[in-house]
Design an enzyme around this catalytic site. Structure first.
Site, short mmCIF file in Angstrom:
data_model
loop_
_atom_site.label_atom_id
_atom_site.label_comp_id
_atom_site.label_asym_id
_atom_site.label_seq_id
_atom_site.Cartn_x
_atom_site.Cartn_y
_atom_site.Cartn_z
N HIS A 67 0.83 -1.21 0.00
CA HIS A 67 0.00 0.00 0.00
C HIS A 67 0.86 1.26 0.00
CE1 HIS A 67 -2.29 3.14 2.33
NE2 HIS A 67 -3.18 2.86 1.39
N GLU A 70 2.20 1.82 -3.44
CA GLU A 70 1.17 2.39 -4.32
C GLU A 70 1.14 3.92 -4.19
OE1 GLU A 70 -3.14 3.75 -3.83
OE2 GLU A 70 -2.96 1.68 -3.11
N HIS A 71 1.16 4.41 -2.95
CA HIS A 71 1.17 5.86 -2.72
C HIS A 71 2.40 6.51 -3.35
CE1 HIS A 71 -1.91 6.88 0.57
NE2 HIS A 71 -2.21 5.68 0.14
N GLU A 142 -4.20 7.99 7.72
CA GLU A 142 -5.18 7.14 7.04
C GLU A 142 -5.53 5.92 7.90
OE1 GLU A 142 -5.38 4.45 2.96
OE2 GLU A 142 -4.11 6.24 2.98
#
Length: 427
Positions: A67, A70-71, A142
């Site tokens: 994840h 991905e950012h 997040e």
């Protein structure tokens, strides 16, 4: 380049595996005004123990790296990728799941340029110590935000109850503690292992010329250098068939309690047809017994045990599977007991051949309606492609499904040790 016609759904798919290993799928639909493209890697949050390419020893990276990666791929040294897509009239996004990471855009103009942008930014990583440290704060916020959302907590809590050791029980974003230890070296090692073209898929659907598009993709890839293809060695722990915990209750600031019942799937990942049969029949059975039109749903609704938030979902992936039935309820214990009783009684119930036909026709109808969306087709195709299944052949498979196959499936579908409950009560 090969072209395959699917008469059952009136679609034509063009496919080719490039010399660097990239699988390209083109679904031209000139009647549409828009085009959707998705560039996906067979790499998700569960892949944190593996043998890096061209190395002998296994490594375990911090939870949440997929994840995090991905950012970071959207951030370049000298430009912003989202701004670039925006200038070209495209809406771009990305997502990380348990098993895959995908980058995508939708546009009506400048399609070829947007495809180039998609391929180029994913295949040109740039990570610095400073940008990695900055991102930890953003992703930390997040994670905290999701921890405060009851719907996410009940979902992840159910998954964590189901699995003893499998990394699916770890939040996709990781934890505050795990992301704190991520380094740019971790990102590069995971990128070099899992973002090789031979582990990736490009699916483009919409209004374009397939010959020009395939040439564009080939030309784009031909000028880039990649190491030779190599099999990825992923390391997964042994996972028992029973659930980790039978029941968990937590307190949160909710106005109405939430309850979910989880079913641990026993996945046959060595036989693609058995995998698909499991996937299709489980969805049909859950819909038959728990959809709004069913007598069981109406019983629970009339007794005030459920409301319109009631839902069910199923997810079968390579190596694991689960189904979840849940919603808001003022009587969580009774909700759990009634759902589990129904699930355990299904193997003793008899579905008539007429009921089976209705189930099958409903499933086919739902799929055909969903296939009006090119986004749906592209995402589902990539999902099943990992298992060696052609998603566009699913309608014919449903049409050939027999009453005996479903009856046999039901006899061994669920045992008590595969069920768990997760409850959120008001503080």
């Amino acid at each position: 380049m090969t072209k395959k016609n699917y008469e059952a759904i009136n679609e034509t798919l063009i496919t080719e595996q490039l010399s660097n290993g990239l699988n390209v799928f083109l679904l031209p639909k000139q009647e549409l005004s828009k085009t959707f493209a998705i560039f996906s890697t067979n790499y998700g949050s569960i892949d944190h123990s593996f043998v890096p390419r061209n190395k002998q020893n296994a490594v375990t990276v911090p939870e949440g790296v997929a994840h995090f990666l991905e950012h970071k791929l959207f951030e370049k040294e000298d430009h912003d990728v989202f701004a670039e897509f925006s200038k070209q009239g495209a809406s771009a996004n990305a997502f990380t799941s348990f098993t895959k990471t995908a980058y995508l855009f939708t546009a009506t103009n400048f399609i070829e340029q947007n495809v180039k942008t998609l391929l180029d930014f994913v295949q040109a990583p740039y990570f610095s110590d400073q940008s990695v440290e900055k991102e930890k704060g953003i992703i930390g916020q997040e994670i905290t935000m999701y921890d405060d959302q009851p719907d996410w907590r009940v979902f992840m809590g159910t998954i964590q109850n189901l699995f003893h050791h499998h990394p699916v029980k770890v939040d996709i974003a990781g934890t505050i503690e795990s992301i704190a230890s991520i380094t740019k070296e971790d990102l590069y090692e995971c990128y070099e292992t899992f973002y090789h073209p031979d582990n990736m898929t490009l699916f483009i659907a919409g209004n374009f010329d397939e010959k020009k598009m395939m040439e564009l993709v080939k030309e784009n890839q031909s000028v880039k250098e990649f190491p030779p293809s190599d099999e990825i060695k992923r390391i997964m722990p042994d996972e028992p068939n029973d659930v980790y915990k039978k029941e968990t209750t937590i307190n949160m600031p909710v106005s109405i309690p939430k309850c979910s019942v989880g079913i641990k799937g026993l996945v046959n990942e060595t036989d693609s047809d058995a995998f698909l049969l499991n996937d299709l029949v489980e969805s049909m059975i859950l819909d038959f017994y728990f959809s709004e039109g069913g007598s069981f749903y109406q019983k629970l609704y009339k007794e005030g045990i459920i409301d319109n938030s009631f839902y069910f979902e199923t997810n079968i992936e390579k190596g694991f599977g689960y189904a979840i039935i849940g919603g808001n309820t003022s009587k969580p214990e009774k909700f759990s007991n009634l759902i589990q009783e129904m699930l355990l009684s299904i193997k003793d119930k008899t579905i008539s051949e007429a009921e089976f036909e209705r189930m099958r026709k409903k499933q086919i109808g739902q799929l055909l309606r969903a296939m009006n969306s090119i986004e749906f087709i592209a995402k589902k195709y990539i999902h099943y492609h990992i298992m060696g299944i052609d998603f566009l052949e699913i309608i014919p498979r449903l049409q050939s499904l027999t009453y005996d196959e479903v009856s046999l499936f039901l006899k061994d579908w669920i045992q008590d040790e595969q069920l768990t409950t997760f409850i959120i009560k008001a503080e």
